[in-house]
Enzyme design. Structure first.
Site, short mmCIF file in Angstrom:
data_model
loop_
_atom_site.label_atom_id
_atom_site.label_comp_id
_atom_site.label_asym_id
_atom_site.label_seq_id
_atom_site.Cartn_x
_atom_site.Cartn_y
_atom_site.Cartn_z
N TYR A 146 0.84 -1.21 0.00
CA TYR A 146 0.00 0.00 0.00
C TYR A 146 0.87 1.25 0.00
O TYR A 146 2.02 1.23 0.44
CB TYR A 146 -0.97 0.01 1.20
CG TYR A 146 -0.32 -0.14 2.55
CD1 TYR A 146 0.27 0.94 3.19
CD2 TYR A 146 -0.34 -1.37 3.21
CE1 TYR A 146 0.84 0.81 4.44
CE2 TYR A 146 0.24 -1.51 4.46
CZ TYR A 146 0.83 -0.42 5.07
OH TYR A 146 1.40 -0.56 6.31
N HIS A 159 3.52 -6.85 4.32
CA HIS A 159 4.06 -7.21 5.64
C HIS A 159 2.93 -7.52 6.60
O HIS A 159 1.79 -7.10 6.40
CB HIS A 159 4.90 -6.05 6.21
CG HIS A 159 4.12 -4.79 6.36
ND1 HIS A 159 3.92 -3.92 5.31
CD2 HIS A 159 3.45 -4.27 7.41
CE1 HIS A 159 3.16 -2.91 5.72
NE2 HIS A 159 2.86 -3.11 6.99
N HIS A 161 2.28 -7.19 10.78
CA HIS A 161 2.80 -6.69 12.06
C HIS A 161 2.67 -7.78 13.12
O HIS A 161 1.65 -8.46 13.18
CB HIS A 161 2.00 -5.46 12.52
CG HIS A 161 2.12 -4.29 11.59
ND1 HIS A 161 3.01 -3.26 11.79
CD2 HIS A 161 1.47 -3.99 10.44
CE1 HIS A 161 2.89 -2.37 10.82
NE2 HIS A 161 1.95 -2.79 9.99
#
Ligand code: FE2
Length: 240
Positions: A146, A159, A161
């Site tokens: 993004y 990714h 988190h």
């Protein structure tokens, strides 16, 4: 035990964790402390918690594809690995939490106004406890890249988190896992803020045929080491 008891101090390995000020990562210019850090005495609850008894984490909390009526859009994946200490010993019963964008690269969060669709079947948050071998396991969808406003035409690599607690609230690791061969990695100021390239690569999961389930989901493996020279780098806790 006194209320001012402190956790044991461990040496911080060089080059593993990103500096608090990484000028290419714009928001660190505002939030990086300008004065030397002062360590505060830890409170008893920070040292003795969390105590996560059975039943606090639900049996489906690890499966981000089964939190709604339908299935989310995107590539179904399994992400699993072990949480280890410096000596390679497993850390069981530790809370692992994840949050991520959907397959289109959008977070289910009011602040995220990226012009990509929300997915009504994907919230993007999950949690689990590690088992006796220190293993965690999530079922989710592969997040999309993004844009963000760090610099012109800036895009974050895909990714997830992660937040982990060791044996105490004061032993929290917040980081991100990336996917191998992502062309955006080398241009990501967050990823590149980790000084040691070998430490940086420890944030990449790897595809595994053993974890991949036939006709169901691709499998990725990623171990997390909580301290020592081979420790997993800390990584900005931002929603971004
Ligand atoms: Fe993010």
């Amino acid at each position: 035990m006194s209320d001012e008891a402190q956790l044991p101090r461990y040496p911080i390995p060089r080059g593993v964790h990103p500096p608090l000020l990484s000028p290419a990562y714009e928001s660190t210019r505002l939030r990086a402390p300008r004065e030397p850090l002062r360590l505060l005495p830890q409170e008893l609850t920070e040292i003795t918690g969390p105590l996560l008894g059975e039943g606090r984490v639900g049996p489906l909390d690890h499966d981000l594809t089964r939190q709604h009526e339908g299935e989310p859009q995107g590539q179904r994946i399994i992400v699993t690995g072990r949480v280890l200490d410096e000596g390679g010993r497993a850390i069981p019963d530790t809370l692992v939490e994840v949050w991520q964008a959907n397959a289109a690269g959008r977070y289910a969060h009011a602040v995220d106004q990226h012009a990509a669709p929300l997915d009504p079947n994907f919230t993007g948050a999950g949690r689990c406890l590690t088992d006796a071998e220190g293993r965690y396991r999530f079922v989710t969808i592969r997040p999309g890249a993004y844009p963000w406003r760090n610099h012109p035409n800036a895009w974050r690599p895909a990714h997830i988190h992660f937040s982990l607690f060791g044996r105490a609230f004061a032993q929290r690791l917040v980081t991100q896992v990336y996917f191998p061969d992502d062309p955006l990695l080398g241009r990501d100021p967050m990823y590149m803020s980790i000084p040691d390239p070998a430490a940086r690569r420890r944030l990449l999961c790897h595809w595994s045929l053993d974890i991949t389930e036939p006709d169901w989901a691709l499998g990725y493996e990623w171990d997390i080491v909580l301290r020592g020279p081979a420790s997993t780098p800390r990584h900005p806790p931002d929603r971004r």
